[in-house]
Design a protein around this motif. Structure first.
Motif, PDB file in Angstrom:
ATOM      1  N   ALA A 118       0.816  -1.219   0.000  1.00 22.69           N
ATOM      2  CA  ALA A 118       0.000   0.000   0.000  1.00 22.69           C
ATOM      3  C   ALA A 118       0.848   1.266   0.000  1.00 22.69           C
ATOM      4  O   ALA A 118       0.358   2.335   0.357  1.00 22.69           O
ATOM      5  N   ASP A 120       2.095   4.524  -1.101  1.00 24.16           N
ATOM      6  CA  ASP A 120       1.464   5.476  -2.016  1.00 24.16           C
ATOM      7  C   ASP A 120       2.384   5.943  -3.130  1.00 24.16           C
ATOM      8  O   ASP A 120       1.922   6.321  -4.209  1.00 24.16           O
ATOM      9  N   LYS A 181      -6.912   7.816  -4.688  1.00 27.56           N
ATOM     10  CA  LYS A 181      -6.707   6.943  -3.531  1.00 27.56           C
ATOM     11  C   LYS A 181      -8.018   6.707  -2.815  1.00 27.56           C
ATOM     12  O   LYS A 181      -8.780   7.646  -2.576  1.00 27.56           O
ATOM     13  N   GLY A 183      -9.638   5.341   0.673  1.00 25.87           N
ATOM     14  CA  GLY A 183      -9.381   5.003   2.069  1.00 25.87           C
ATOM     15  C   GLY A 183     -10.620   5.260   2.898  1.00 25.87           C
ATOM     16  O   GLY A 183     -11.631   5.767   2.400  1.00 25.87           O
ATOM     17  N   SER A 184     -10.524   4.936   4.173  1.00 21.00           N
ATOM     18  CA  SER A 184     -11.681   5.135   5.048  1.00 21.00           C
ATOM     19  C   SER A 184     -11.936   6.605   5.321  1.00 21.00           C
ATOM     20  O   SER A 184     -13.007   6.978   5.790  1.00 21.00           O
ATOM     21  N   VAL A 189      -4.462   7.937   6.283  1.00 24.74           N
ATOM     22  CA  VAL A 189      -5.028   6.596   6.231  1.00 24.74           C
ATOM     23  C   VAL A 189      -4.242   5.761   5.229  1.00 24.74           C
ATOM     24  O   VAL A 189      -3.736   6.268   4.228  1.00 24.74           O
ATOM     25  N   ILE A 190      -4.126   4.473   5.516  1.00 25.15           N
ATOM     26  CA  ILE A 190      -3.497   3.540   4.589  1.00 25.15           C
ATOM     27  C   ILE A 190      -4.486   3.225   3.476  1.00 25.15           C
ATOM     28  O   ILE A 190      -5.673   3.024   3.710  1.00 25.15           O
ATOM     29  N   SER A 191      -3.987   3.152   2.256  1.00 28.81           N
ATOM     30  CA  SER A 191      -4.853   2.977   1.098  1.00 28.81           C
ATOM     31  C   SER A 191      -5.560   1.625   1.105  1.00 28.81           C
ATOM     32  O   SER A 191      -4.956   0.593   1.407  1.00 28.81           O
ATOM     33  N   VAL A 192      -6.831   1.642   0.723  1.00 26.90           N
ATOM     34  CA  VAL A 192      -7.547   0.419   0.384  1.00 26.90           C
ATOM     35  C   VAL A 192      -7.203   0.027  -1.054  1.00 26.90           C
ATOM     36  O   VAL A 192      -7.007  -1.147  -1.380  1.00 26.90           O
ATOM     37  N   ARG A 258      -9.133  -3.288   6.274  1.00 22.42           N
ATOM     38  CA  ARG A 258      -9.487  -2.088   5.524  1.00 22.42           C
ATOM     39  C   ARG A 258     -10.515  -2.359   4.435  1.00 22.42           C
ATOM     40  O   ARG A 258     -11.210  -1.445   4.004  1.00 22.42           O
TER      41      ARG A 258
END
Length: 285
Positions: A118, A120, A181, A183-184, A189-192, A258
């Motif tokens: 993940a 970016d 990107k 994400g939540s 936030v770490i990418s979904v 995620r």
């Protein structure tokens, strides 16, 4: 107790690599998170090599064959440096890598060396055909980023090597680009899932295309079949080329906290559509 080094001469840094296993540190935004220790260098055999004191590793410059992103260049440096529109996707990714403090400390090279699925920075750099420069006491070698990241948290860097820079060739620093990107939330936030796209447009048609997807396979991946389908397509008909593409055969997403694999596969076509259409609309204003 371990030993911490922050040399200001490249020869001293390379000499340390000859002494055995060394933990290389730059921004430390990933390195600290990966350890349970209160501080680096607390283990009896740990040797920490901080490369932030090396002037050769600083900054982002245009060079004879393209652009050079030094190993000490931060995400904030990417945002602040005037770069061609092809780098817009990397700038967009940079603005979403944590908060401002993380962007000021974290480095682009550190992001690829951490080799998270993940990460970016990797999809935009793949879409720029980036190469990795590695130094060792005996010389230098270069390899494509697609070959450098070999798996989750795994790279082709050898124990006696330092990644000194990321190189983007002139021929790939063309066109316009965009990054999307999922994400939540929008930041921190770490990418979904994420997509980087770079397009070259000529007379209303796509003359060149590079599209990469991250967080949906063990390593971020280019989409060569989609790229081939986009080349020659009129700008007004790009959505059709995307809708006709099947991403399930090439991507291998996992299910985690995620998002599920099915959710990621469902999201990718929409992210691709948004990134491609944004790139087709021209440079960011």
């Amino acid at each position: 107790m371990g030993i911490y080094h922050r040399p200001d001469k490249l020869k001293d840094a390379l000499a340390l690599l000859e002494d055995g296993r060394v933990i290389i540190a730059a921004g430390c935004t990933d390195l600290f998170a990966a350890t349970q220790a209160q501080a680096l260098g607390t283990g009896p055999d740990e040797v920490i090599l901080d490369v932030t004191g090396l002037s050769e590793f600083r900054g982002i410059q245009q060079v004879a064959k393209g652009w050079r992103i030094g190993a000490g260049a931060s995400w904030s440096d990417v945002v602040a440096t005037p770069l061609p529109a092809a780098f817009d996707m990397l700038k967009q990714a940079a603005r979403q890598v944590g908060g401002v403090q993380v962007q000021n400390a974290g480095t682009v090279v550190g992001n690829i060396c951490n080799a998270s699925p993940a990460a970016d920075g990797i999809p935009p750099l793949l879409a720029l055909d980036a190469e990795v420069e590695l130094l060792r006491p005996g010389g230098v070698r270069r390899m494509a980023l697609v070959d450098f990241v070999t798996g989750p948290r795994a790279t082709a860097r050898k124990g006696d090597e330092l990644v000194s820079a990321i190189l983007v060739p002139h021929c790939s620093a063309t066109g316009a680009s965009a990054f999307e990107k999922l994400g939540s939330r929008s930041h921190l936030v770490i990418s979904v899932a994420m997509v980087a796209a770079r397009l070259e447009i000529s007379e209303g048609h796509v003359a060149g295309a590079a599209v990469a997807v991250g967080a949906c396979s063990p390593v971020a991946m280019r989409l060569p079949l989609l790229e081939a389908a986009l080349i020659g397509a009129p700008i007004a008909d790009l959505s059709r080329a995307i809708s006709d593409s099947d991403f399930a055969d090439i991507l291998q997403p996992i299910s985690d906290i995620r998002g599920s694999a099915a959710y990621r596969l469902e999201a990718v076509p929409e992210l691709v559509r948004r990134a491609v259409l944004a790139a087709a609309s021209g440079p960011l204003q």
